[in-house]
Design a protein around this motif. Structure first.
Motif, PDB file in Angstrom:
ATOM      1  N   ARG B 127      39.553  52.577  60.148  1.00 23.87           N
ATOM      2  CA  ARG B 127      40.596  51.693  59.451  1.00 23.87           C
ATOM      3  C   ARG B 127      40.506  51.600  57.972  1.00 23.87           C
ATOM      4  O   ARG B 127      39.267  51.488  57.530  1.00 23.87           O
ATOM      5  CB  ARG B 127      40.987  50.741  60.175  1.00 23.87           C
ATOM      6  N   LEU B 128      41.142  51.923  57.134  1.00 24.66           N
ATOM      7  CA  LEU B 128      41.191  51.570  55.544  1.00 24.66           C
ATOM      8  C   LEU B 128      40.814  49.968  55.506  1.00 24.66           C
ATOM      9  O   LEU B 128      41.517  49.245  56.396  1.00 24.66           O
ATOM     10  CB  LEU B 128      42.329  51.962  55.038  1.00 24.66           C
ATOM     11  N   ASN B 129      39.987  49.808  54.762  1.00 17.80           N
ATOM     12  CA  ASN B 129      39.562  48.565  54.601  1.00 17.80           C
ATOM     13  C   ASN B 129      40.400  47.937  53.521  1.00 17.80           C
ATOM     14  O   ASN B 129      41.410  48.431  52.890  1.00 17.80           O
ATOM     15  CB  ASN B 129      38.227  48.177  54.209  1.00 17.80           C
ATOM     16  N   VAL B 143      51.766  50.981  42.227  1.00 17.97           N
ATOM     17  CA  VAL B 143      52.227  49.504  42.298  1.00 17.97           C
ATOM     18  C   VAL B 143      50.663  48.837  42.690  1.00 17.97           C
ATOM     19  O   VAL B 143      49.663  49.246  43.421  1.00 17.97           O
ATOM     20  CB  VAL B 143      52.800  49.358  43.392  1.00 17.97           C
ATOM     21  N   GLY B 144      50.613  47.660  41.765  1.00 19.86           N
ATOM     22  CA  GLY B 144      49.351  46.947  42.058  1.00 19.86           C
ATOM     23  C   GLY B 144      49.841  45.966  43.040  1.00 19.86           C
ATOM     24  O   GLY B 144      50.747  45.370  42.846  1.00 19.86           O
ATOM     25  N   VAL B 145      48.752  45.828  44.048  1.00 16.99           N
ATOM     26  CA  VAL B 145      49.054  44.536  45.027  1.00 16.99           C
ATOM     27  C   VAL B 145      47.845  43.773  44.978  1.00 16.99           C
ATOM     28  O   VAL B 145      46.663  44.191  44.846  1.00 16.99           O
ATOM     29  CB  VAL B 145      49.272  45.084  46.270  1.00 16.99           C
ATOM     30  N   ASP B 146      48.011  42.539  45.356  1.00 14.52           N
ATOM     31  CA  ASP B 146      47.066  41.453  45.454  1.00 14.52           C
ATOM     32  C   ASP B 146      46.656  41.510  47.108  1.00 14.52           C
ATOM     33  O   ASP B 146      47.204  40.810  47.961  1.00 14.52           O
ATOM     34  CB  ASP B 146      47.420  40.117  44.909  1.00 14.52           C
ATOM     35  N   VAL B 147      45.507  42.161  47.290  1.00 11.96           N
ATOM     36  CA  VAL B 147      45.243  42.356  49.036  1.00 11.96           C
ATOM     37  C   VAL B 147      44.882  41.002  49.496  1.00 11.96           C
ATOM     38  O   VAL B 147      45.133  40.605  50.592  1.00 11.96           O
ATOM     39  CB  VAL B 147      44.654  43.515  49.408  1.00 11.96           C
ATOM     40  N   ALA B 148      44.240  40.126  48.483  1.00 17.46           N
ATOM     41  CA  ALA B 148      44.051  39.043  49.063  1.00 17.46           C
ATOM     42  C   ALA B 148      44.760  37.949  49.555  1.00 17.46           C
ATOM     43  O   ALA B 148      44.752  37.359  50.618  1.00 17.46           O
ATOM     44  CB  ALA B 148      42.893  38.127  48.288  1.00 17.46           C
ATOM     45  N   ASP B 149      46.038  38.409  48.885  1.00 12.76           N
ATOM     46  CA  ASP B 149      47.259  37.594  49.329  1.00 12.76           C
ATOM     47  C   ASP B 149      47.851  38.343  50.647  1.00 12.76           C
ATOM     48  O   ASP B 149      48.416  37.513  51.335  1.00 12.76           O
ATOM     49  CB  ASP B 149      48.266  37.822  48.195  1.00 12.76           C
ATOM     50  N   LEU B 150      47.628  39.571  50.563  1.00 16.27           N
ATOM     51  CA  LEU B 150      48.540  40.107  51.851  1.00 16.27           C
ATOM     52  C   LEU B 150      47.678  40.250  53.097  1.00 16.27           C
ATOM     53  O   LEU B 150      48.577  40.445  54.037  1.00 16.27           O
ATOM     54  CB  LEU B 150      48.972  41.506  51.350  1.00 16.27           C
ATOM     55  N   PRO B 153      40.396  39.044  55.483  1.00 16.81           N
ATOM     56  CA  PRO B 153      39.377  39.691  55.035  1.00 16.81           C
ATOM     57  C   PRO B 153      38.731  40.790  56.288  1.00 16.81           C
ATOM     58  O   PRO B 153      39.227  40.434  57.441  1.00 16.81           O
ATOM     59  CB  PRO B 153      38.468  38.574  54.935  1.00 16.81           C
ATOM     60  N   ASP B 154      38.025  41.631  56.002  1.00 12.96           N
ATOM     61  CA  ASP B 154      37.706  42.867  56.836  1.00 12.96           C
ATOM     62  C   ASP B 154      36.294  42.251  57.314  1.00 12.96           C
ATOM     63  O   ASP B 154      35.526  41.649  56.668  1.00 12.96           O
ATOM     64  CB  ASP B 154      37.385  44.024  56.061  1.00 12.96           C
TER      65      ASP B 154
END
Lengths: 447, 819
Positions: B127-129, B143-150, B153-154
């Protein structure tokens, strides 16, 4: 009888899979019970917690007499119309919230220990440690029946990074009341719009939400089909991750179907989706209480926790004619003027709670009202805000707990009876098979 | 266990045939009776069938059959190379004999491995982290996304969060992927259905705002620059909140006039002017004065503040509604700097800037910025993501499906990292039709995109066994699979057009092509991911933002330093990669990249300003990873240094010999002796050696960490220790080689570079493969290092070596199926 996913053996599910997973198989796993299908023999119990910070004017909180005949204290006056539905409990102390050699930080320990009755670890770093809270224990047990296992709400978000209150405790201890495990705090949502979307889905109108739910389900159906095709290309030992994916997708589809079923069956007139956080505190609290009532009504969840205001809150209750920040006044230093102001704030908070109880009382639920079938604990993690003491804590229980709580009483406990005893009783009322919780020394007798 | 004198150990230093020397191994002879008698004499005393010390017995094993028992012999090789066996105090053989023995073992095993490789088997479905998800979205959709928001954690393993076996899937994660996919699709298309939301960005309270912040123009101080993607053309509310004192909740430092500028892409859209805490309107009038009492100036720390109410509502009016065009932009908020004069006060202020408890330096600071919108948004603006996505526009109704087919095929090919099949495209087209029926062409693309972002073809990296492969057989991974391995290794993202095309055409393995691609990818800006993710985890840089040294003991420590520590190490490693320096320079460099704050912390003179620049250290003490604040602070406790933490770090990350974990219930060290005298760190550590249960491991850890005592718990140089005693910086490597201080440690490591090179290679190989390494990978590691010897082990050579190695190029088919 509730049919849950666990009732169907997993092999049956996998066997039923060819290249696609047909919907009828899923239907069999959807819980059939809704709020209208309950009977008096199997009531659905709800649990709620409401937290107020910075201590209270305990002299004006605790009623003078104990037992069934007592007058409501000045602070609890707003509960007068509901007096027969509430139980005041006095004399409880939460010793795990005391310093125990860790110095200051009562504003952090108070909330962290409130639902866990565990002394939290003093640290500002990543090694935070408290205890699994009672609401989460109940949610883990009951959560499979509803779309959301539990709901955590608050009105004030954190603004500080690192330390809160300057005593060496990470902000997370003040920011939340709920811990899923001793090291996993749950975030509390302050934005009514986000809560609404969490409960009822994305979309400003009912039609939009229904469309989104349907789209999500059809997306997940396609994903399941793709996973099926992928699976056939892999050998057995390699299928673990794919199976995990399938399980996860299936669980989410179950929740979506549940939400759709509720949507179809309920005549609930949902209000418009809130746009964001109201500027006015009273309005914000009202919206959050309304969302909790809706959550119970639509059976989106059966466990809610609400931090009405946050420890160290600096809110100035100007509507009450008080311009001093809450936390500042709570350090009253025995000034009668300040003590009076604190009592006023406490009373105000109780009045907001009373409105919520009224909403629950007037909402039909099965053969009674929501209030009949709910148990709510209202109180705070601190007793005297100036001394930062944690005994005797302000505690009010409300609701009928589906026949297990009789109201209209003041239960006065010997001073410093562990607060955990009450949490244990609450857990047992909610059918948790436990006989100890935190530092409890036995359940409080509530019946 | 007896601890022998260091004198014995000195004899063994640097005598082993270095892996780094390509010629030496050929001179060794074949395994002979000499080797067997070596083992019988020095090893079997403990490692025999009866005693089985450390669960190891060599009694029945024949080194000539090493490949058959490679799992045991690789452990032997590792210990012998580190000079850790036989243990100090036991009889030890002549170093030359040991080195011959090791070389023979290695040669035998490597020769067998060349004929029968064991490339291992990374997870079939990986799986992609979070980082890879974010970069894939960036490269696919702009598109820039804030992954910490979405996303949550892995999980990690072996020190990295890209290990396939532990990256799981849960219902929570699926729900988050679903809601993230919806949000991303909406923003990428610029859909009209985007409702107003609020995003809040906070400034850490202990970040200096008295000087120009990075990214802001000269003549300003403090504030924040926020890269933000405005989803639609429309109106956005920008709301500022200022920093407050924690007890009174009053905004700090509002006396006087302060100008606050809000800029978008460098253009000012609004200037707020506060005079004594009151907003001055456009026409020059002041906002009405709130009622409040004037508090006598000077009652708090030289800086008085005005009536409570004014101070608490000073930032109420700091909101503005601006019209912004959709797309990624930079939102800046900063204060105009009216005077360069330093704030004077009787006491020298701390280097730390923290407006808490009245510690303000007499000026307001920014606390947070909230962006709410879009209001009255219009869809279909011209944004990079729309340009990327909509490679054609439908001109008539009949052309719509054909156009959609084109768009979705192009998208799916890049997103799935492989040629698309009709099934892939038809699946997406079905959703396009559904979305189009409800809301038009754009809505159709949006729904199809949502479907794409939640499926396994995007979220999982798949590797398949060839059909009818014999169980356990070895095969080369396909070109397409290799392309993904390459791009996720070097870029933590999806392959770009050039790489993917080469792979599709089967040209990736043409002579010279692979190496050319690696160098091209390393030169690309996207290779920063290697620093951010590989180095960030290997060197614990991700922990730096969370360190919280005790504020009483280290009053100067603040966010500026935290950020500077991280930036220094990132720039340092990036520089080594970009300039293609030898790997050893990670340790031996006599320079680093610092700014003024860091210079003051390190005691370097003559460095001014926020900009990081390369500085050569004259003292010979700083320089290289061992002298950098990031590592020294992360490997300390909040109130003191820890030679044990530092020693373990060196063992793990430089010498490749991690000690076993400590036993449970280890009591705290005794700080003072019986007379109440505070013990020096060295004296405290002696307690480790006295207890035989502890001494075994601590005899190796402590002598590595104690020489670093010249750096305190936040990385500053000092000459006196914890209890104010003069420092004794003597230490030793596990093989007994003695040295003094960090300079000595550096030199000692350089004379036997193999451990470090092996460790770096192993870490990078783990990261590149997405699985933990096993004994069967040791030949590959040795091969990579030998192959890079000709170029002084430049980092790029090591990376090329990894890419060309058997574990990276090949894969083992699954073993026989179990029921």
């Amino acid at each position: 009888m509730l049919i849950t996913r666990r009732a169907l053996p997993r092999r049956a599910i996998l066997k039923g899979m060819g290249t696609t997973l047909a919907l009828p198989l899923l239907d069999a796993m959807v819980p059939a019970a809704t709020t209208t299908a309950q009977t008096a023999a199997a009531p659905v119990r709800r649990l709620g917690f409401v937290y107020v910070p910075n201590g209270a004017n305990m002299a004006h909180w605790t009623p003078a007499e104990a037992g069934k005949t007592f007058d409501l204290s000045p602070i609890l006056q707003p509960l007068a119309p509901l007096k027969d539905r509430v139980v005041v409990v006095s004399g409880l102390g939460n010793s795990p919230a005391d310093a125990w050699g860790d110095g200051g930080g009562d504003h952090s320990r108070g909330p962290a220990a409130w639902l866990s009755a565990v002394h939290p670890k003093r640290t500002e770093g990543a090694d935070i440690h408290a205890g699994t809270t009672i609401d989460q224990l109940v949610a883990q047990r009951m959560g499979g029946h509803t779309q959301l296992a539990s709901l955590e709400l608050a009105t004030e978000a954190t603004g500080l990074v690192g330390d809160c209150g300057g005593a060496g405790y990470s902000c997370v201890y003040i920011d939340t009341l709920c811990w899923r495990t001793p090291t996993s705090p749950l975030p509390m949502e302050t934005n009514p719009r986000v809560v609404f979307e969490l409960m009822f889905g994305d979309g400003a109108t009912r039609e939009q939400r229904a469309i989104r739910l349907r789209e999500n389900r059809s997306i997940l159906d396609a994903v399941t089909a793709e996973l099926g095709r992928l699976r056939t290309r892999l050998g057995t030992p390699d299928r673990t991750r794919i199976n995990e994916y399938l399980d996860a997708v299936r669980e989410v589809e179950r929740r979506i179907q549940h939400a759709e079923a509720q949507e179809r069956k309920s005549e609930l007139a949902l209000p418009d989706r809130p746009v964001g956080v109201p500027d006015d505190f009273e309005e914000h609290v009202a919206v959050m209480f309304e969302l909790q009532a809706l959550a119970f009504q639509a059976d989106v969840t059966r466990v809610t926790t609400f931090m009405l205001s946050r420890e160290l809150s600096q809110r100035a209750y100007t509507k009450l004619g008080i311009s001093d920040p809450h936390h500042a006044i709570s350090h009253h230093q025995d000034d009668p003027d300040k003590l009076a102001k604190i009592a006023k704030i406490n009373t105000y908070h109780v009045s907001l709670f009373a409105s919520y109880l009224e909403r629950l009382r007037t909402t039909p639920d099965g053969d009674g009202s929501l209030l009949d079938h709910t148990l709510i604990l209202y109180g705070g993690g601190m007793a005297d805000g100036n001394l930062h003491s944690h005994s005797p804590l302000p505690v009010v229980l409300a609701g009928g707990a589906a026949g297990r709580l009789a109201g209209g009483r003041h239960l006065s406990q010997p001073l410093d009876t562990p607060f955990a005893n009450l949490l244990l009783s609450i857990g047992q009322l909610m059918d948790l098979p436990i006989d100890r919780f935190g530092d409890s020394r036995g359940a409080l007798s509530l019946t | 266990m007896r601890i022998g004198g260091l004198a014995v150990g000195v004899l063994l230093t640097g005598a082993l045939h270095p892996l780094s020397d390509a010629r030496a191994s050929q001179a060794a002879s074949n395994p002979s009776a000499d080797d067997r008698s070596l083992i019988a004499r020095y090893c079997v005393t403990c490692h025999n069938d009866r005693l089985r010390t450390a669960q190891l017995t060599l009694e029945q094993l024949d080194p000539a059959e090493a490949p058959a028992q490679a799992s045991v012999w690789e452990k032997v090789i590792r210990k012998l190379r580190a000079g850790a066996m036989p243990p100090m105090g036991s009889p030890r053989p002549d170093p030359a004999a040991v080195s011959d023995f090791v070389a023979t073992l290695e040669r035998t095993i490597d020769h067998a491995a060349a004929n029968r490789p064991h490339p291992g088997r990374p997870a079939s479905a990986h799986r992609l982290n979070r980082a890879e998800y974010r970069n894939a979205i960036r490269d696919l959709l702009a598109v820039g996304v804030d992954v910490a928001d979405l996303l949550p954690p892995d999980s990690g393993s072996f020190g990295f969060d890209n290990i396939g076996d532990v990256l799981g899937l849960s219902p929570l994660l699926i729900e988050r992927y679903l809601s993230a996919a919806r949000r991303i699709s909406r923003v990428a298309i610029g859909s009209a259905s985007i409702a107003p939301t609020t995003d809040t960005f906070r400034v850490p309270s202990d970040l200096t705002q008295d000087t120009t912040a990075p990214g802001q123009p000269f003549g300003t101080r403090g504030g924040l620059v926020i890269p933000y993607t405005f989803p639609l053309d429309g109106a956005y509310d920008i709301r500022l909140r200022l920093a407050r004192e924690s007890v009174t909740d009053a905004v700090t430092g509002i006396r006087g006039r302060h100008d606050i500028d809000v800029t978008i892409d460098g253009v000012r859209v609004k200037r707020f002017t506060l005079v004594d805490g009151r907003l001055r309107h456009e026409d020059g009038s002041l906002a009405p004065e709130e009622r409040g009492t004037l508090i006598i100036p000077g009652s708090r720390r030289n800086l008085g503040f005005y009536g409570d109410d004014v101070a608490r509502v000073a930032d109420e009016g700091l909101r503005v509604r601006v019209l912004v065009r959709a797309g990624p932009r930079l939102l800046g908020v900063t204060f105009a700097r009216h005077s360069a004069v330093e704030i004077e006060s009787i006491r020298q202020p701390f280097l730390r800037a923290a407006p808490e408890n009245g510690d303000s330096h007499g000026a307001p600071y920014l606390s947070s910025v909230a962006i709410t919108g879009p209001f009255d948004g219009t869809a279909g603006g011209d944004t990079p993501s729309r340009r990327r996505l909509l490679t054609c526009q439908p001109s008539a109704d009949t052309a719509a499906v054909a156009c959609a087919r084109r768009i979705l095929s192009t998208l799916a090919r890049r997103a799935y990292r492989r040629p698309v099949t009709p099934a892939d495209v038809n699946d997406l087209l079905a959703f396009f039709r559904e979305g189009r029926a409800a809301g038009g062409f754009d809505a159709g693309i949006e729904l199809a995109l949502t479907r794409l972002l939640v499926g396994p073809a995007f979220l999982l990296r798949m590797e398949f066994d060839p059909p009818n492969a014999r169980p356990g057989s070895v095969h080369a991974v396909s070109d397409v699979e290799l392309a993904s391995r390459l791009s996720f290794f070097l870029w933590s993202s999806i392959p770009d057009e050039e790489l993917l095309t080469l792979a599709e055409r089967g040209r990736l393995r043409d002579p010279g092509t692979l190496e050319r691609q690696v160098r091209r990818m390393l030169a690309d800006l996207k290779a920063h991911a290697l620093v951010e993710n590989f180095v960030g985890q290997w060197l614990y840089l991700r922990n730096v933002p969370h360190v919280r040294p005790d504020r009483q003991l280290f009053p100067d420590f603040d966010e500026n330093l935290r950020q500077a520590f991280r930036r220094e190490t990132e720039l340092f490693v990036e520089g080594l990669l970009r300039d293609d320096r030898p790997a050893l320079e990670l340790l031996t460099a006599n320079y680093s990249f610092i700014n003024e704050r860091l210079a003051r912390h390190y005691g370097v003179r003559g460095v001014y300003g926020e900009r990081f620049r390369r500085v050569t250290f004259e003292d010979g003490v700083r320089g290289g990873l061992l002298g950098q604040g990031s590592i020294l602070t992360v490997r300390s406790y909040v109130n003191r240094t820890s030679p044990v933490l530092r020693g373990v770090w060196i063992l793990e990350n430089i010498l490749g010999a991690p000690p076993p974990p400590p036993p449970p219930n280890v009591p705290a060290l005794v700080d003072t002796d019986n007379n109440g005298q505070v013990l020096s760190m060295r004296e405290r550590m002696v307690q480790h050696r006295r207890n035989p249960a502890c001494a075994g491991c601590h005899a190796k850890m402590d002598p590595l960490g104690l020489p670093l005592e010249q750096f305190d718990a936040v990385g500053r140089l000092r000459v006196r220790g914890e209890s104010n005693e003069p420092l004794d910086l003597s230490g030793a490597l596990p093989n007994g080689k003695a040295f003094t201080g960090v300079t000595g440690l550096r030199q000692a490591l350089v004379t036997q570079p193999d451990e470090f090179l092996t460790t770096v290679t192993e870490k990078m190989l783990t990261y590149a493969l997405g699985r933990g390494l096993e004994y069967s990978d040791a030949p590959a590691v040795r091969g990579i290092i030998k192959g890079a010897a000709g170029t002084d082990h430049r980092l790029s050579s090591l990376i090329v070596g990894i890419v060309k190695s058997a574990p990276f190029q090949q894969r083992q088919a699954a073993d026989a199926q179990r029921k």
